[in-house]
Design a protein around this motif. Structure first.
Motif: not given
Length: 138
Positions: A46-48, A55-58, A70-73, A100-101
């Motif tokens: 799951x990327x966010x 006002x939240x990560x989705x 955002x990506x997690x390895x 903003x990202x």
């Protein structure tokens, strides 16, 4: 006479171990986030993205050019992901009030203050990038 040429390139992103902030520098040929992750067993699937409206990560359901993710390895030495994209010669992003990202069309992007519309809408010294190897914003 109308001629349309769609060029595709394979875009590779180097990921450091842990969280990485990335963006897609072109129009994804396949916008499904799974196309970016591929068969990796060390990337959390799951990327966010940051939604400033709520006002939240989705969780990401569709990859788009210029959006930050955002990506997690979990792979200690990091890894690479790649995605076929149609290159874009320019990109205009609509941003909302608050954080903003976003990303650009190249690994290194200059965004001089004063180039935004309306001028002065982005406060000076408020553009940051994520340094995954140092686990900090710069």
């Amino acid at each position: 006479l109308e001629v349309s040429v769609n060029q595709q390139v394979q875009y590779t992103i180097d990921l450091a171990a842990g969280w990485n902030m990335i963006s897609i520098p072109g129009r994804p040929v396949d916008s499904d986030p799974k196309a970016l992750i591929g068969d990796s067993r060390t990337i959390i699937p799951t990327l966010y993205w940051w939604n400033p409206t709520i006002f939240s990560y989705v969780p990401v359901t569709q990859l788009v050019a210029g959006q930050g993710y955002w990506i997690l390895t979990l792979k200690p030495e990091g890894e690479q992901v790649s995605l076929a994209v149609e290159p874009l010669s320019e990109l205009t992003l609509g941003i909302q009030a608050g954080w903003n990202m976003i990303g650009g069309l190249q690994q290194s992007t200059a965004m001089p203050y004063g180039s935004e519309e309306p001028t002065g809408s982005i406060l000076a010294n408020t553009l940051y990038n994520w340094n995954a190897s140092q686990f900090t914003y710069q």
